[in-house]
Design a protein around this motif. Sequence first.
Motif, PDB file in Angstrom:
ATOM      1  N   ASN A  36       0.849  -1.188   0.000  1.00 29.58           N
ATOM      2  CA  ASN A  36       0.000   0.000   0.000  1.00 29.58           C
ATOM      3  C   ASN A  36       0.886   1.239   0.000  1.00 29.58           C
ATOM      4  OD1 ASN A  36      -1.727   2.136   0.532  1.00 29.58           O
ATOM      5  ND2 ASN A  36      -3.070   0.901   1.839  1.00 29.58           N
ATOM      6  N   MET A  37       1.142   1.767  -1.207  1.00 28.30           N
ATOM      7  CA  MET A  37       2.061   2.890  -1.338  1.00 28.30           C
ATOM      8  C   MET A  37       1.525   4.155  -0.674  1.00 28.30           C
ATOM      9  SD  MET A  37       4.704   1.708  -2.707  1.00 28.30           S
ATOM     10  CE  MET A  37       5.413   0.495  -3.824  1.00 28.30           C
ATOM     11  N   LYS A  42       8.560   4.792  -3.605  1.00 29.09           N
ATOM     12  CA  LYS A  42       9.381   4.196  -4.670  1.00 29.09           C
ATOM     13  C   LYS A  42       8.747   4.401  -6.035  1.00 29.09           C
ATOM     14  CE  LYS A  42      12.664   2.401  -2.112  1.00 29.09           C
ATOM     15  NZ  LYS A  42      14.095   2.705  -2.272  1.00 29.09           N
ATOM     16  N   THR A  43       8.039   5.514  -6.196  1.00 32.31           N
ATOM     17  CA  THR A  43       7.356   5.824  -7.448  1.00 32.31           C
ATOM     18  C   THR A  43       7.720   7.234  -7.897  1.00 32.31           C
ATOM     19  OG1 THR A  43       5.497   4.429  -6.778  1.00 32.31           O
ATOM     20  CG2 THR A  43       5.120   5.924  -8.615  1.00 32.31           C
ATOM     21  N   ILE A  44       7.996   7.376  -9.188  1.00 31.62           N
ATOM     22  CA  ILE A  44       8.372   8.668  -9.758  1.00 31.62           C
ATOM     23  C   ILE A  44       7.432   8.997 -10.903  1.00 31.62           C
ATOM     24  CG2 ILE A  44      10.178   9.926 -11.012  1.00 31.62           C
ATOM     25  CD1 ILE A  44      12.213   8.131  -9.502  1.00 31.62           C
ATOM     26  N   GLY A  45       6.940  10.231 -10.930  1.00 32.71           N
ATOM     27  CA  GLY A  45       6.072  10.675 -12.018  1.00 32.71           C
ATOM     28  C   GLY A  45       6.902  11.194 -13.182  1.00 32.71           C
ATOM     29  N   GLU A  87      14.070   0.636 -12.816  1.00 33.69           N
ATOM     30  CA  GLU A  87      13.913  -0.751 -12.370  1.00 33.69           C
ATOM     31  C   GLU A  87      15.187  -1.256 -11.697  1.00 33.69           C
ATOM     32  OE1 GLU A  87      12.546  -5.100 -14.198  1.00 33.69           O
ATOM     33  OE2 GLU A  87      12.895  -3.405 -15.529  1.00 33.69           O
ATOM     34  N   GLU A  88      16.333  -0.881 -12.260  1.00 32.65           N
ATOM     35  CA  GLU A  88      17.609  -1.283 -11.659  1.00 32.65           C
ATOM     36  C   GLU A  88      17.770  -0.708 -10.256  1.00 32.65           C
ATOM     37  OE1 GLU A  88      20.662   0.009 -14.283  1.00 32.65           O
ATOM     38  OE2 GLU A  88      20.134  -1.385 -15.901  1.00 32.65           O
ATOM     39  N   LEU A  89      17.227   0.491 -10.044  1.00 34.42           N
ATOM     40  CA  LEU A  89      17.377   1.176  -8.758  1.00 34.42           C
ATOM     41  C   LEU A  89      16.214   0.907  -7.801  1.00 34.42           C
ATOM     42  CD1 LEU A  89      18.675   4.640 -10.047  1.00 34.42           C
ATOM     43  CD2 LEU A  89      20.031   2.758  -9.096  1.00 34.42           C
ATOM     44  N   GLY A  90      15.228   0.116  -8.251  1.00 34.93           N
ATOM     45  CA  GLY A  90      14.105  -0.224  -7.386  1.00 34.93           C
ATOM     46  C   GLY A  90      12.975   0.774  -7.368  1.00 34.93           C
ATOM     47  N   TYR A  91      12.837   1.565  -8.464  1.00 39.10           N
ATOM     48  CA  TYR A  91      11.783   2.578  -8.544  1.00 39.10           C
ATOM     49  C   TYR A  91      10.843   2.285  -9.714  1.00 39.10           C
ATOM     50  CZ  TYR A  91      14.007   5.533  -5.052  1.00 39.10           C
ATOM     51  OH  TYR A  91      14.517   6.026  -3.883  1.00 39.10           O
ATOM     52  N   GLN A 122      -1.194  13.776  -5.352  1.00 36.71           N
ATOM     53  CA  GLN A 122      -2.156  13.066  -4.511  1.00 36.71           C
ATOM     54  C   GLN A 122      -1.734  11.612  -4.297  1.00 36.71           C
ATOM     55  OE1 GLN A 122      -6.071  13.432  -6.200  1.00 36.71           O
ATOM     56  NE2 GLN A 122      -6.174  15.645  -5.910  1.00 36.71           N
ATOM     57  N   LYS A 123      -1.095  11.050  -5.316  1.00 39.02           N
ATOM     58  CA  LYS A 123      -0.620   9.666  -5.238  1.00 39.02           C
ATOM     59  C   LYS A 123       0.679   9.555  -4.449  1.00 39.02           C
ATOM     60  CE  LYS A 123      -3.836   7.859  -7.933  1.00 39.02           C
ATOM     61  NZ  LYS A 123      -4.845   6.915  -7.392  1.00 39.02           N
ATOM     62  N   SER A 124       1.189  10.710  -4.016  1.00 33.94           N
ATOM     63  CA  SER A 124       2.397  10.761  -3.182  1.00 33.94           C
ATOM     64  C   SER A 124       3.622  10.157  -3.865  1.00 33.94           C
ATOM     65  CB  SER A 124       2.153  10.057  -1.837  1.00 33.94           C
ATOM     66  OG  SER A 124       1.131  10.695  -1.123  1.00 33.94           O
ATOM     67  N   VAL A 125       3.832  10.504  -5.133  1.00 35.14           N
ATOM     68  CA  VAL A 125       5.062  10.072  -5.791  1.00 35.14           C
ATOM     69  C   VAL A 125       6.251  10.727  -5.087  1.00 35.14           C
ATOM     70  CG1 VAL A 125       3.956   9.702  -8.028  1.00 35.14           C
ATOM     71  CG2 VAL A 125       4.955  11.939  -7.510  1.00 35.14           C
ATOM     72  N   ASP A 126       7.402  10.094  -5.193  1.00 34.53           N
ATOM     73  CA  ASP A 126       8.586  10.601  -4.502  1.00 34.53           C
ATOM     74  C   ASP A 126       9.223  11.785  -5.215  1.00 34.53           C
ATOM     75  OD1 ASP A 126       8.336   8.662  -2.537  1.00 34.53           O
ATOM     76  OD2 ASP A 126       9.577   7.222  -3.620  1.00 34.53           O
ATOM     77  N   GLY A 127       8.946  11.934  -6.506  1.00 41.82           N
ATOM     78  CA  GLY A 127       9.540  13.035  -7.264  1.00 41.82           C
ATOM     79  C   GLY A 127       9.005  13.043  -8.686  1.00 41.82           C
ATOM     80  N   PHE A 128       9.427  14.052  -9.445  1.00 44.15           N
ATOM     81  CA  PHE A 128       8.956  14.222 -10.820  1.00 44.15           C
ATOM     82  C   PHE A 128      10.135  14.356 -11.780  1.00 44.15           C
ATOM     83  CE2 PHE A 128       5.342  15.840  -8.394  1.00 44.15           C
ATOM     84  CZ  PHE A 128       4.272  15.256  -9.054  1.00 44.15           C
ATOM     85  N   ILE A 129       9.990  13.739 -12.951  1.00 44.57           N
ATOM     86  CA  ILE A 129      10.879  13.992 -14.086  1.00 44.57           C
ATOM     87  C   ILE A 129      10.019  14.637 -15.166  1.00 44.57           C
ATOM     88  CG2 ILE A 129      12.339  12.999 -15.876  1.00 44.57           C
ATOM     89  CD1 ILE A 129      13.000  10.718 -13.963  1.00 44.57           C
TER      90      ILE A 129
END
Length: 347
Positions: free
Chosen positions: A49-50, A61-64, A87-91, A114-121
């Motif tokens: 449950n992220m 562990k999610t990036i937008g 994927e190599e870094l676990g994200y 809202q989804k609480s991603v850790d950061g944005f690219i």
Amino acid sequence: MKPTIYEVAKAANVSIATVSKVLNKTGRISEKTIRKVHEVIEELNYQPNMIASALMGKQTKTIGLLIPDMANPFFSELARSIEDRGEELGYNLVMCNTDYKIDKENQYLALLKQKSVDGFILASGFENIEKVKELMKEEIPVAIVARDFPMFSVNAVALDDFMGGYQAASYLIGLGHTNIGIVALDVWSNRERIRGFKQALNENNLEFSKDFEFITESTMEAGKFITHKYLNGSNVPSAIFACNDLLATGVLQAAKENKVNVPGELSVVGFDNTLIARIVEPPLTTISQPIQSMGKQVMDLIVSMIKGEEKDKIRLTLLPSLVERQSTAKFKMPPKLSDGAVEEVEK
């Protein structure tokens, strides 16, 4: 009922804390225990449950990743390289297609927050400077890829677009072309490429095309439409520089429809060096971007920021290179009428 972390811990005969450490790749856990936990997770089809993790102050562990046009091979190849490194870094990546529209950029940024991603690219084509400032003010990790915001300090992995445009013009001028059309969407990277293109023209005492106009969308159809105008105008160019390979493909299609031989009558240069540049006919001369390196470096940068390892802003500028294929040739003067033919016309 979905399995819980408690059930995973019980089945693996470990503590809940150990399962959490395995999921977050933290702490010292033996390889045997890591394998056992992952086996149980797969058997139970457990999905962490992220959102709950984010509410507890943990990373999701999610990036937008905001991409302007996934139909463009450059962006699909860039997204793939970013995803592979993630994927190599676990994200994990959540990819959103913005169609170069500010309202969609705002919509996706709000949703992903809202989804609480850790950061944005944010990829090339993102023009909403105020939103970038807002993310930075909120101390949300953000990195820019394939473009730059030189007006303020931001983490970025960019290409020297000015040099790319300069290389394209210098190459065509070296082949003897003096009347060169340009196909481009009005975004920052293309404006830089045109600026570099103009610089090379100025150095050779050549004029920028008076027929140039920005197109309204970055598609093959748009490239084909503007090329039809060039080829049926009063000042037909002997070469065309398209600011990406997708547009260049439209240029090639228009040339074929107008029975204009490439490269005999029209030389074409693209930009990006995507797969499409190698499979079109004729294969496309293009300015190459180091797509794989760009994707890897921006992912390394954003992950470093998320982990708090990088405090200072970093701006990496990669260099383009020209790849010569069969869509370009030396300029040939069109055959002139003989004196006899001129006299016949005058009669």
